[in-house]
Design an enzyme around this catalytic site. Structure first.
Site, PDB file in Angstrom:
ATOM      1  N   MET A  30       0.843  -1.203   0.000  1.00 45.83           N
ATOM      2  CA  MET A  30       0.000   0.000   0.000  1.00 45.83           C
ATOM      3  C   MET A  30       0.880   1.257   0.000  1.00 45.83           C
ATOM      4  O   MET A  30       0.417   2.349   0.353  1.00 45.83           O
ATOM      5  CB  MET A  30      -0.938  -0.010   1.204  1.00 45.83           C
ATOM      6  CG  MET A  30      -1.922  -1.183   1.144  1.00 45.83           C
ATOM      7  SD  MET A  30      -3.435  -0.895   2.027  1.00 45.83           S
ATOM      8  CE  MET A  30      -2.828  -0.684   3.673  1.00 45.83           C
ATOM      9  N   ALA A  32       4.067   3.993   0.850  1.00 46.31           N
ATOM     10  CA  ALA A  32       4.809   4.527   1.997  1.00 46.31           C
ATOM     11  C   ALA A  32       5.894   3.512   2.364  1.00 46.31           C
ATOM     12  O   ALA A  32       5.972   3.011   3.492  1.00 46.31           O
ATOM     13  CB  ALA A  32       3.885   4.824   3.180  1.00 46.31           C
ATOM     14  N   LEU A  33       6.702   3.204   1.377  1.00 52.26           N
ATOM     15  CA  LEU A  33       7.612   2.058   1.460  1.00 52.26           C
ATOM     16  C   LEU A  33       8.738   2.262   2.470  1.00 52.26           C
ATOM     17  O   LEU A  33       9.258   3.355   2.637  1.00 52.26           O
ATOM     18  CB  LEU A  33       8.195   1.769   0.076  1.00 52.26           C
ATOM     19  CG  LEU A  33       7.168   1.438  -1.016  1.00 52.26           C
ATOM     20  CD1 LEU A  33       7.875   1.131  -2.337  1.00 52.26           C
ATOM     21  CD2 LEU A  33       6.260   0.275  -0.609  1.00 52.26           C
ATOM     22  N   HIS A  34       9.094   1.156   3.123  1.00 54.47           N
ATOM     23  CA  HIS A  34      10.216   1.144   4.065  1.00 54.47           C
ATOM     24  C   HIS A  34      11.029  -0.127   3.822  1.00 54.47           C
ATOM     25  O   HIS A  34      10.711  -0.902   2.898  1.00 54.47           O
ATOM     26  CB  HIS A  34       9.697   1.235   5.509  1.00 54.47           C
ATOM     27  CG  HIS A  34       8.610   0.245   5.819  1.00 54.47           C
ATOM     28  ND1 HIS A  34       8.833  -1.119   5.864  1.00 54.47           N
ATOM     29  CD2 HIS A  34       7.279   0.408   6.069  1.00 54.47           C
ATOM     30  CE1 HIS A  34       7.706  -1.738   6.160  1.00 54.47           C
ATOM     31  NE2 HIS A  34       6.737  -0.844   6.275  1.00 54.47           N
ATOM     32  N   HIS A  37       9.225  -3.524   3.250  1.00 51.53           N
ATOM     33  CA  HIS A  37       8.753  -3.776   1.887  1.00 51.53           C
ATOM     34  C   HIS A  37       9.931  -4.147   0.973  1.00 51.53           C
ATOM     35  O   HIS A  37       9.836  -5.062   0.154  1.00 51.53           O
ATOM     36  CB  HIS A  37       8.094  -2.516   1.302  1.00 51.53           C
ATOM     37  CG  HIS A  37       6.872  -2.050   2.035  1.00 51.53           C
ATOM     38  ND1 HIS A  37       6.814  -0.844   2.693  1.00 51.53           N
ATOM     39  CD2 HIS A  37       5.648  -2.620   2.196  1.00 51.53           C
ATOM     40  CE1 HIS A  37       5.618  -0.687   3.226  1.00 51.53           C
ATOM     41  NE2 HIS A  37       4.891  -1.739   2.951  1.00 51.53           N
ATOM     42  N   GLU A 148       5.490 -11.574   7.353  1.00 53.84           N
ATOM     43  CA  GLU A 148       4.898 -12.163   8.569  1.00 53.84           C
ATOM     44  C   GLU A 148       4.424 -11.081   9.528  1.00 53.84           C
ATOM     45  O   GLU A 148       3.742 -11.361  10.495  1.00 53.84           O
ATOM     46  CB  GLU A 148       5.925 -13.050   9.278  1.00 53.84           C
ATOM     47  CG  GLU A 148       6.152 -14.362   8.581  1.00 53.84           C
ATOM     48  CD  GLU A 148       7.051 -15.288   9.360  1.00 53.84           C
ATOM     49  OE1 GLU A 148       7.551 -14.893  10.434  1.00 53.84           O
ATOM     50  OE2 GLU A 148       7.261 -16.421   8.887  1.00 53.84           O
ATOM     51  N   LYS A 149       4.821  -9.830   9.254  1.00 56.25           N
ATOM     52  CA  LYS A 149       4.339  -8.701  10.056  1.00 56.25           C
ATOM     53  C   LYS A 149       2.806  -8.761  10.140  1.00 56.25           C
ATOM     54  O   LYS A 149       2.217  -8.490  11.182  1.00 56.25           O
ATOM     55  CB  LYS A 149       4.814  -7.404   9.401  1.00 56.25           C
ATOM     56  CG  LYS A 149       4.076  -6.148   9.765  1.00 56.25           C
ATOM     57  CD  LYS A 149       4.647  -5.564  10.995  1.00 56.25           C
ATOM     58  CE  LYS A 149       4.001  -4.305  11.485  1.00 56.25           C
ATOM     59  NZ  LYS A 149       2.838  -3.810  10.802  1.00 56.25           N
ATOM     60  N   GLN A 153      -2.956 -12.092   7.852  1.00 56.60           N
ATOM     61  CA  GLN A 153      -3.149 -11.826   6.419  1.00 56.60           C
ATOM     62  C   GLN A 153      -2.455 -12.906   5.584  1.00 56.60           C
ATOM     63  O   GLN A 153      -3.028 -13.443   4.632  1.00 56.60           O
ATOM     64  CB  GLN A 153      -2.583 -10.450   6.082  1.00 56.60           C
ATOM     65  CG  GLN A 153      -2.421 -10.181   4.603  1.00 56.60           C
ATOM     66  CD  GLN A 153      -1.971  -8.751   4.339  1.00 56.60           C
ATOM     67  OE1 GLN A 153      -2.759  -7.833   4.409  1.00 56.60           O
ATOM     68  NE2 GLN A 153      -0.699  -8.566   4.037  1.00 56.60           N
TER      69      GLN A 153
HETATM   70  P1  AMP Z   1       1.492  -2.890   3.506  1.00 55.17           P
HETATM   71  O1  AMP Z   1       2.026  -1.882   2.551  1.00 55.17           O
HETATM   72  O2  AMP Z   1       1.556  -2.462   4.935  1.00 55.17           O
HETATM   73  O3  AMP Z   1       0.168  -3.451   3.098  1.00 55.17           O
HETATM   74  O4  AMP Z   1       2.502  -4.117   3.432  1.00 55.17           O
HETATM   75  C1  AMP Z   1       2.818  -4.733   2.228  1.00 55.17           C
HETATM   76  C2  AMP Z   1       3.572  -5.996   2.514  1.00 55.17           C
HETATM   77  O5  AMP Z   1       4.771  -5.692   3.236  1.00 55.17           O
HETATM   78  C3  AMP Z   1       2.774  -6.977   3.391  1.00 55.17           C
HETATM   79  O6  AMP Z   1       2.989  -8.299   2.933  1.00 55.17           O
HETATM   80  C4  AMP Z   1       3.376  -6.760   4.755  1.00 55.17           C
HETATM   81  O7  AMP Z   1       3.258  -7.872   5.607  1.00 55.17           O
HETATM   82  C5  AMP Z   1       4.827  -6.492   4.403  1.00 55.17           C
HETATM   83  N1  AMP Z   1       5.489  -5.777   5.493  1.00 55.17           N
HETATM   84  C6  AMP Z   1       5.082  -4.625   6.082  1.00 55.17           C
HETATM   85  N2  AMP Z   1       5.913  -4.301   7.083  1.00 55.17           N
HETATM   86  C7  AMP Z   1       6.868  -5.263   7.132  1.00 55.17           C
HETATM   87  C8  AMP Z   1       8.012  -5.497   7.957  1.00 55.17           C
HETATM   88  N3  AMP Z   1       8.342  -4.678   8.950  1.00 55.17           N
HETATM   89  N4  AMP Z   1       8.762  -6.602   7.716  1.00 55.17           N
HETATM   90  C9  AMP Z   1       8.436  -7.454   6.723  1.00 55.17           C
HETATM   91  N5  AMP Z   1       7.368  -7.290   5.910  1.00 55.17           N
HETATM   92  C10 AMP Z   1       6.599  -6.213   6.112  1.00 55.17           C
END
Ligand code: AMP
Length: 280
Positions: A30, A32-34, A37, A148-149, A153
């Site tokens: 979604m 706001a990448l870190h 991701h 796995e965060k 899901q």
């Molecule tokens: P999101 O943009 O939050 O929907 O996350 C996209 C994907 O990145 C999902 O599969 C999340 O589980 C994964 N993700 C988010 N934060 C982390 C993290 N700190 N470590 C590993 N995977 C992550």
């Protein structure tokens, strides 16, 4: 790196790549990448010829309008990060492109979506499953990478793939953390400096639970973990659960299942944070 907004165009581009025998890895996000991701992207790059990342803030998985409005958006910066990380393709559709009509699909994931996030965020997992199925249909990946965060899901995506016979391999990736243990999350940007200083308590509590696993009863462990967290007045717990990793059902005995996971969701001020850890 090529950026697509149009479903038909990305679908044809991926089909051409696949017809040349190239393997495609997919990382749905979604934005706001870190680094969390980017770790999924790196895994995809290690295991596939082409890596594709989607950026789409999926409105139908938000049960709270404010949460959707306040969700951080930074498409340009995200694209820069993806380019630097050598991503091959970005798919960043608009809401109208993804949902030209009202969505009526209803999935049934049994008990998997009735507990924890499913219980506290009604409709969240149905909305997530709708977008993931649609993204799989559009992007046609061989492998898809999930963190796995968002442990629940990940389990539901595996179930979706099984139920719908989708030819994609779902790969779960470990949680990437800040140096102080806070799980990286797009939502961390919304924490005030004071809230940010308290946030690592979630990780510390999970570590403590792991250390205590098997030594005290599950009931006592839960009670003390909740006490630890609520000793900070800024924290409002939604749930602290100890579950069987396979079924996500609560366990009350340390020896009843093979792998036990602790999962936490809480509000720190106005920001909702989740984290989890295998504790046995
Ligand atoms: P999101 O943009 O939050 O929907 O996350 C996209 C994907 O990145 C999902 O599969 C999340 O589980 C994964 N993700 C988010 N934060 C982390 C993290 N700190 N470590 C590993 N995977 C992550």
């Amino acid at each position: 790196m090529e950026i697509f907004n149009n479903i038909g165009k990305i679908n044809s581009a991926v089909a051409v790549l696949k017809s040349r025998g190239l393997t495609v890895g997919f990382v749905p996000t979604m934005g706001a990448l870190h680094k969390g991701h980017l770790s999924l992207l790196q895994r995809s790059k290690d295991e596939n010829d082409i890596s594709l990342c989607s950026i789409f803030v999926n409105p139908i998985q938000f049960n709270n309008k404010q949460d959707l409005e306040k969700y951080p958006r930074s498409l340009e910066e995200d694209c820069r990060k993806l380019e630097q990380a050598d991503c091959d393709i970005v798919f960043a559709p608009t809401v109208d492109e993804m949902y030209p009509e009202e969505v009526k699909i209803k999935y049934d994931f049994g008990q998997l979506d009735k507990v924890m996030e499913g219980k506290h965020r009604p409709g969240h997992f149905n909305g997530m499953a709708v977008v993931v199925k649609k993204l799989f249909d559009i992007c046609l990946p061989h492998r898809a990478y999930f963190g796995e965060k968002d442990f629940q899901q990940l389990m539901i995506v595996r179930e979706l793939v099984k139920q719908k016979n989708i030819p994609v391999q779902v790969i779960g990736c470990g949680i990437i953390r800040e140096d102080d243990g806070l799980a990286m999350s797009s939502r961390n940007r919304r924490l005030s400096p004071h809230e940010r200083s308290i946030a690592p308590e979630i990780y510390k509590t999970l570590l403590w639970m792991k250390h205590q696993a098997g030594k005290i009863s599950i009931d006592q462990l839960l009670q003390q973990a909740r006490q630890k967290l609520t000793s900070h007045s800024e924290i409002k717990i939604e749930y602290v659960e100890i579950t069987d990793e396979e079924s996500l059902l609560t366990v009350d005995d340390w020896d009843s299942v093979r792998n036990i996971r602790a999962l936490i969701a809480l509000f720190l001020g106005e920001v909702r944070l989740i984290d989890n850890m295998r504790i046995k």
